[in-house]
Design an enzyme around this catalytic site. Structure first.
Site, mmCIF file in Angstrom:
data_model
loop_
_atom_site.group_PDB
_atom_site.id
_atom_site.type_symbol
_atom_site.label_atom_id
_atom_site.label_comp_id
_atom_site.label_asym_id
_atom_site.label_seq_id
_atom_site.Cartn_x
_atom_site.Cartn_y
_atom_site.Cartn_z
ATOM 1 N N VAL A 53 0.845 -1.200 0.000
ATOM 2 C CA VAL A 53 0.000 0.000 0.000
ATOM 3 C C VAL A 53 0.881 1.251 0.000
ATOM 4 O O VAL A 53 0.649 2.184 -0.776
ATOM 5 C CB VAL A 53 -0.980 0.001 1.196
ATOM 6 C CG1 VAL A 53 -1.697 1.343 1.319
ATOM 7 C CG2 VAL A 53 -1.994 -1.134 1.064
ATOM 8 N N VAL B 109 2.514 1.793 -3.471
ATOM 9 C CA VAL B 109 1.594 2.282 -4.504
ATOM 10 C C VAL B 109 1.065 3.672 -4.163
ATOM 11 O O VAL B 109 0.956 4.529 -5.043
ATOM 12 C CB VAL B 109 0.439 1.277 -4.717
ATOM 13 C CG1 VAL B 109 -0.633 1.846 -5.633
ATOM 14 C CG2 VAL B 109 0.988 -0.039 -5.277
ATOM 15 N N GLU B 110 0.749 3.903 -2.904
ATOM 16 C CA GLU B 110 0.172 5.193 -2.508
ATOM 17 C C GLU B 110 1.159 6.353 -2.639
ATOM 18 O O GLU B 110 0.800 7.413 -3.131
ATOM 19 C CB GLU B 110 -0.343 5.129 -1.063
ATOM 20 C CG GLU B 110 -1.622 4.350 -0.892
ATOM 21 C CD GLU B 110 -2.847 5.071 -1.425
ATOM 22 O OE1 GLU B 110 -2.784 6.275 -1.756
ATOM 23 O OE2 GLU B 110 -3.891 4.410 -1.522
ATOM 24 N N SER B 111 2.385 6.164 -2.145
ATOM 25 C CA SER B 111 3.289 7.311 -2.048
ATOM 26 C C SER B 111 4.686 7.072 -2.601
ATOM 27 O O SER B 111 5.498 8.000 -2.606
ATOM 28 C CB SER B 111 3.437 7.724 -0.581
ATOM 29 O OG SER B 111 4.127 6.700 0.132
ATOM 30 N N TYR C 122 -5.979 0.647 -9.323
ATOM 31 C CA TYR C 122 -5.321 0.634 -8.016
ATOM 32 C C TYR C 122 -5.305 -0.752 -7.375
ATOM 33 O O TYR C 122 -4.269 -1.207 -6.899
ATOM 34 C CB TYR C 122 -6.028 1.643 -7.096
ATOM 35 C CG TYR C 122 -5.553 1.646 -5.666
ATOM 36 C CD1 TYR C 122 -4.420 2.365 -5.298
ATOM 37 C CD2 TYR C 122 -6.242 0.958 -4.669
ATOM 38 C CE1 TYR C 122 -3.976 2.390 -3.986
ATOM 39 C CE2 TYR C 122 -5.812 0.974 -3.359
ATOM 40 C CZ TYR C 122 -4.679 1.689 -3.020
ATOM 41 O OH TYR C 122 -4.240 1.704 -1.719
#
Length: 181
Positions: free
Chosen positions: A75, A78-80, A166
């Site tokens: 997570v 992928v997120e940041s 996502y």
């Protein structure tokens, strides 16, 4: 001799229509699974847990929240992209891209602090996973689009292009990272 590959791509036409292909020619194709081949070059591209940023923090948080540390790393990746200062155009902040309201609800004082951000994001994700009866894909969709969106679409991944891309992206990162733990 060229390397052989067997990639699998997903493309969602609608909530009820999903196309699976071995080519990524569609602009909205979300890569679900990538076969890296068997050349030695690919062996060096594997993610080693010891090289992942924030290993100790993620390990502590994973233990506190009963989540797989590989999932948390996926997570975050992928997120940041592991950037503590990440800020989305919608206002999501930090490693796990917490929205300000979610950060406040989770007691975060500094959304750019790795410990606070990861703990709050993990607690929130754990709550979503419980809400969607352990379904990781739905919890990821809810993390991205909001739990209301998943509920509105009868506990299916909402037909939003961003969310449709996502979920498989995080699942692929999770698979890659967990295979090295």
């Amino acid at each position: 001799m060229p390397e052989s590959r067997a990639d699998i791509c997903l493309h969602a036409e609608s909530v009820d229509e999903l196309h699976i292909s071995n080519t990524g020619e569609q602009a909205s194709c979300a890569l679900l699974l990538s076969e890296q081949g068997s050349t030695n070059r690919n062996q060096s591209n594997k993610i080693k847990p010891s090289t992942l940023p924030y290993m100790k923090v993620v390990a502590r948080v994973a233990e506190k929240t009963a989540l797989d540390p590989a999932l948390l790393h996926a997570v975050i990746q992928v997120e940041s992209g592991h950037n503590t200062q990440a800020l989305s155009r919608r206002g999501a902040q930090g490693l796990m891209q917490l929205m300000p309201a979610t950060a406040k609800e989770m007691g975060v004082v500094d959304a750019h602090d790795p410990e606070q951000n990861i703990l709050a994001g993990a607690r929130y994700f754990h709550r979503l996973q419980q809400q969607f009866k352990g379904d990781i894909a739905l919890a990821l969709a809810a993390y991205n689009a909001g739990p209301g969106a998943v509920s509105r679409y009868h506990n299916r991944i909402p037909p939003y292009a961003e969310t449709q891309a996502y979920v498989p992206k995080v699942l692929q990162a999770y698979q890659s990272i967990s295979s090295t733990y």
